[in-house]
Design an enzyme around this catalytic site. Structure first.
Site, PDB file in Angstrom:
ATOM      1  N   HIS A 298       0.853  -1.194   0.000  1.00 54.71           N
ATOM      2  CA  HIS A 298       0.000   0.000   0.000  1.00 54.71           C
ATOM      3  C   HIS A 298       0.887   1.242   0.000  1.00 54.71           C
ATOM      4  O   HIS A 298       1.921   1.255   0.637  1.00 54.71           O
ATOM      5  CB  HIS A 298      -0.902   0.018   1.246  1.00 54.71           C
ATOM      6  CG  HIS A 298      -2.094   0.899   1.072  1.00 54.71           C
ATOM      7  ND1 HIS A 298      -2.036   2.250   1.273  1.00 54.71           N
ATOM      8  CD2 HIS A 298      -3.355   0.622   0.676  1.00 54.71           C
ATOM      9  CE1 HIS A 298      -3.218   2.771   1.031  1.00 54.71           C
ATOM     10  NE2 HIS A 298      -4.044   1.815   0.671  1.00 54.71           N
ATOM     11  N   ASP A 355      -7.969  -5.311  -0.204  1.00 49.89           N
ATOM     12  CA  ASP A 355      -8.419  -6.206  -1.284  1.00 49.89           C
ATOM     13  C   ASP A 355      -8.071  -7.663  -1.039  1.00 49.89           C
ATOM     14  O   ASP A 355      -8.499  -8.536  -1.799  1.00 49.89           O
ATOM     15  CB  ASP A 355      -7.799  -5.739  -2.613  1.00 49.89           C
ATOM     16  CG  ASP A 355      -8.345  -4.386  -3.020  1.00 49.89           C
ATOM     17  OD1 ASP A 355      -7.556  -3.441  -3.170  1.00 49.89           O
ATOM     18  OD2 ASP A 355      -9.582  -4.259  -3.128  1.00 49.89           O
TER      19      ASP A 355
HETATM   20  C1  SDX Z   1      -6.199  -0.068  -3.035  1.00 51.64           C
HETATM   21  O1  SDX Z   1      -4.423   4.427  -2.118  1.00 51.64           O
HETATM   22  C2  SDX Z   1      -5.366   3.824  -1.516  1.00 51.64           C
HETATM   23  O2  SDX Z   1      -5.817   4.198  -0.442  1.00 51.64           O
HETATM   24  C3  SDX Z   1      -5.930   2.637  -2.252  1.00 51.64           C
HETATM   25  C4  SDX Z   1      -6.950   1.780  -1.506  1.00 51.64           C
HETATM   26  C5  SDX Z   1      -8.235   2.535  -1.253  1.00 51.64           C
HETATM   27  O3  SDX Z   1      -8.937   2.181  -0.301  1.00 51.64           O
HETATM   28  O4  SDX Z   1      -8.576   3.395  -2.086  1.00 51.64           O
HETATM   29  O5  SDX Z   1      -6.421   1.358  -0.263  1.00 51.64           O
HETATM   30  C6  SDX Z   1      -7.343   0.545  -2.317  1.00 51.64           C
HETATM   31  O6  SDX Z   1      -5.951   0.261  -4.158  1.00 51.64           O
HETATM   32  C7  SDX Z   1      -5.328  -1.045  -2.304  1.00 51.64           C
HETATM   33  C8  SDX Z   1      -4.107  -1.530  -3.154  1.00 51.64           C
HETATM   34  C9  SDX Z   1      -4.598  -2.663  -4.063  1.00 51.64           C
HETATM   35  N1  SDX Z   1      -3.495  -3.034  -5.031  1.00 51.64           N
HETATM   36  C10 SDX Z   1      -2.867  -4.188  -4.917  1.00 51.64           C
HETATM   37  O7  SDX Z   1      -3.019  -4.997  -4.008  1.00 51.64           O
HETATM   38  C11 SDX Z   1      -1.881  -4.455  -6.056  1.00 51.64           C
HETATM   39  C12 SDX Z   1      -0.563  -4.981  -5.501  1.00 51.64           C
HETATM   40  N2  SDX Z   1       0.092  -3.904  -4.752  1.00 51.64           N
HETATM   41  C13 SDX Z   1       1.001  -3.069  -5.448  1.00 51.64           C
HETATM   42  O8  SDX Z   1       1.034  -3.024  -6.799  1.00 51.64           O
HETATM   43  C14 SDX Z   1       1.496  -1.859  -4.683  1.00 51.64           C
HETATM   44  O9  SDX Z   1       1.785  -2.257  -3.404  1.00 51.64           O
HETATM   45  C15 SDX Z   1       0.580  -0.638  -4.650  1.00 51.64           C
HETATM   46  C16 SDX Z   1       0.128  -0.265  -5.995  1.00 51.64           C
HETATM   47  C17 SDX Z   1      -0.597  -0.908  -3.776  1.00 51.64           C
HETATM   48  C18 SDX Z   1       1.385   0.498  -4.039  1.00 51.64           C
HETATM   49  O10 SDX Z   1       2.354   0.816  -4.945  1.00 51.64           O
HETATM   50  P1  SDX Z   1       3.523   1.890  -4.588  1.00 51.64           P
HETATM   51  O11 SDX Z   1       3.212   2.625  -3.337  1.00 51.64           O
HETATM   52  O12 SDX Z   1       3.816   2.669  -5.819  1.00 51.64           O
HETATM   53  O13 SDX Z   1       4.712   0.962  -4.203  1.00 51.64           O
HETATM   54  P2  SDX Z   1       5.823   0.506  -5.240  1.00 51.64           P
HETATM   55  O14 SDX Z   1       5.167  -0.074  -6.448  1.00 51.64           O
HETATM   56  O15 SDX Z   1       6.790   1.615  -5.407  1.00 51.64           O
HETATM   57  O16 SDX Z   1       6.504  -0.701  -4.412  1.00 51.64           O
HETATM   58  C19 SDX Z   1       7.543  -0.463  -3.495  1.00 51.64           C
HETATM   59  C20 SDX Z   1       8.378  -1.729  -3.549  1.00 51.64           C
HETATM   60  C21 SDX Z   1       8.810  -2.101  -4.955  1.00 51.64           C
HETATM   61  O17 SDX Z   1       9.989  -2.868  -4.851  1.00 51.64           O
HETATM   62  P3  SDX Z   1      11.467  -2.090  -4.961  1.00 51.64           P
HETATM   63  O18 SDX Z   1      11.417  -1.261  -6.226  1.00 51.64           O
HETATM   64  O19 SDX Z   1      11.547  -1.231  -3.714  1.00 51.64           O
HETATM   65  O20 SDX Z   1      12.465  -3.198  -4.995  1.00 51.64           O
HETATM   66  O21 SDX Z   1       7.575  -2.852  -3.096  1.00 51.64           O
HETATM   67  C22 SDX Z   1       7.405  -3.756  -4.155  1.00 51.64           C
HETATM   68  C23 SDX Z   1       7.724  -3.029  -5.433  1.00 51.64           C
HETATM   69  O22 SDX Z   1       8.184  -3.923  -6.435  1.00 51.64           O
HETATM   70  N3  SDX Z   1       5.993  -4.186  -4.114  1.00 51.64           N
HETATM   71  C24 SDX Z   1       5.569  -5.423  -4.293  1.00 51.64           C
HETATM   72  C25 SDX Z   1       4.189  -5.379  -4.094  1.00 51.64           C
HETATM   73  N4  SDX Z   1       3.809  -4.135  -3.823  1.00 51.64           N
HETATM   74  C26 SDX Z   1       4.934  -3.396  -3.836  1.00 51.64           C
HETATM   75  N5  SDX Z   1       6.224  -6.572  -4.590  1.00 51.64           N
HETATM   76  C27 SDX Z   1       5.473  -7.679  -4.700  1.00 51.64           C
HETATM   77  N6  SDX Z   1       4.132  -7.720  -4.511  1.00 51.64           N
HETATM   78  C28 SDX Z   1       3.455  -6.583  -4.219  1.00 51.64           C
HETATM   79  N7  SDX Z   1       2.150  -6.626  -4.044  1.00 51.64           N
END
Ligand code: SDX
Length: 419
Positions: A298, A355
């Protein structure tokens, strides 16, 4: 706390600080470009506040979520219609306000009969989110102006669940079920989803309570992608229906509200693959794989998302009450356990988000996977509406970010025979 100082090319500039009621501090850079000629750059706006808002407070480090100051854990006892009123009008409705509010939501749940014809144009395979977004935007053709904002707010809240129910019936080729005025909001939705003209439907109180909780937990979440979209579109003066339709489209993405559908598809893949988690956890850690553990991570929560804790508990209780044994719940719990011990997830503070467990409950209700994000949208409606209303009342300027241009410098036109 004094001003923020910026030193740029040897010159010092001071910018005022803005401190919120929960002591969050922001640097007000609204005069930055005028005074310095430079702008900030913040990919994904992770460090940028777009507005002041009094609707929802999140503390991502402590896993706190409050709607108008009330902790989400205390709102589990509420009814969704109460929470909608709280978010939109800023206070819990008293008995008279609640009765009048519910009466209005009941009275406005029918669509104009001609709107049913729109569904005839959609293919049976149409994703319900496409239909929801299109139909919500189309409401503005029947209610073209925002002269009575409160009436349009009621119309949208009341009709969105009817549109969702009709979209589901369209996708399975069953007759549309009209809303019934003697049913409460959540019961009415379940009726429109699962009743058929051929026989009466007994709605399970367990499922009705679970749906009420799910809608409350999804009702708002400050400046998430879809809410920021609603504020962005509304800032141009676009009407309520057009602004909310844009928010529905933003929510559809698998990184946002579409994640609840992606989580179940992922759990089903793990189940089909024999139920081993480690392979999928390893894949999620491999950047080359392009695979992410859906439902994990998140932008704001760097601790447990309080909503996922509540939903995990509710999933156990509801499935037990229904006598449903869903193997995907056990797979989800196992996956969570493995991931939360893995250094990759621990270092990045990746926890289950809202989710991760919601889909298990939707499945228990018999709601198909392609309707999950529609369920998220129905829950988030009051939040979107509250932010659109707040933005309008604040008299916000049209949102128009800047950019750093990285394209070609000045280049001559070349006639086609010389290219
Ligand atoms: C919702 O914003 C809100 O409030 C949203 C929400 C709401 O109520 O409206 O809470 C609802 O959208 C919840 C999120 C649902 N999405 C997912 O579950 C999809 C999987 N999660 C990710 O794609 C990610 O965690 C996000 C999109 C939720 C957040 O993305 P960020 O903040 O841009 O984080 P990032 O992509 O920069 O990740 C940081 C690091 C990265 O690795 P490094 O580059 O540091 O090596 O964490 C890793 C990412 O690769 N990472 C994950 C991961 N989520 C982040 N690695 C594996 N699996 C994951 N799920």
């Amino acid at each position: 706390m004094g001003n923020a100082k910026l030193i740029l090319e040897g010159k010092e500039y001071e910018f005022p600080l803005v401190v919120g009621t929960e002591n969050e501090v922001g640097i007000d850079i609204s005069k930055l470009r005028d005074r310095t000629g430079v702008i900030t750059l913040d990919d994904g706006y992770g460090n940028t506040g777009s507005c002041r808002s009094a609707i929802t407070f999140i503390d991502g480090d402590k896993g706190i979520l409050r709607y108008r100051g009330i902790p989400i854990e205390e709102l589990e006892q509420a009814r969704f219609t109460e929470v909608a009123f709280l978010l939109i009008y800023g206070h819990l409705p008293n008995a008279a306000e609640l009765t009048q509010w519910r009466e209005k939501l009941t009275r406005h749940s029918l669509l104009h009969e001609d709107m049913k014809k729109f569904f005839e144009g959609f293919p049976a395979s149409a994703h319900p989110m496409a239909m929801l977004s299109a139909m919500v935007a189309s409401l503005s053709t029947y209610y073209p102006d925002d002269l009575d904002v409160d009436l349009n707010i009621v119309r949208l809240l009341a009709k969105a669940k009817t549109i969702a129910g009709f979209s589901y019936k369209k996708s399975i080729g069953q007759p549309f079920m009209y809303p019934m005025n003697h049913l409460a909001y959540t019961e009415n939705f379940l009726h429109m989803m699962f009743a058929v003209p051929a026989e009466p439907l007994k709605i399970s109180p367990t499922l009705e309570r679970a749906l009420n909780l799910l809608l409350i937990l999804h009702a708002d979440h400050e400046q998430n992608c879809s809410t920021s979209t609603v504020r962005m579109v509304g800032s141009s003066g676009a009407n309520l229906f057009a602004s909310i339709s844009a928010g529905i489209s933003a929510l559809w993405g698998p990184l946002h509200g579409g994640a609840n559908q992606a989580v179940i598809e992922m759990l089903e893949k793990i189940q089909a693959d024999g139920g081993g988690y480690q392979k999928f956890v390893d894949k999620a850690k491999d950047k080359e794989s392009g695979f992410r553990l859906m439902g994990f991570g998140h932008r704001v929560y760097k601790n447990f998302d309080p909503r996922s804790r509540i939903l995990k508990k509710a999933a156990d209780a509801v499935l037990a009450e229904l006598g449903v044994d869903d193997p995907l719940l056990e797979i989800a719990k196992g996956l969570e356990e493995v991931a939360l011990k893995d250094p990759y997830f621990v270092e990045r503070k990746l926890y289950p988000n809202v989710d991760f467990y919601s889909g298990i409950l939707y499945r228990a209700m018999g709601i198909p996977t392609n309707m999950f994000t529609v369920m998220f949208a129905l829950g988030r409606l009051p939040g979107w509406i509250a932010h659109w209303k707040e933005m309008r009342e604040q008299g916000s300027r049209i949102n128009r970010p800047r950019q750093i241009y990285t394209g070609a410098t000045q280049s001559p036109w070349v006639p086609v025979d010389k290219r």
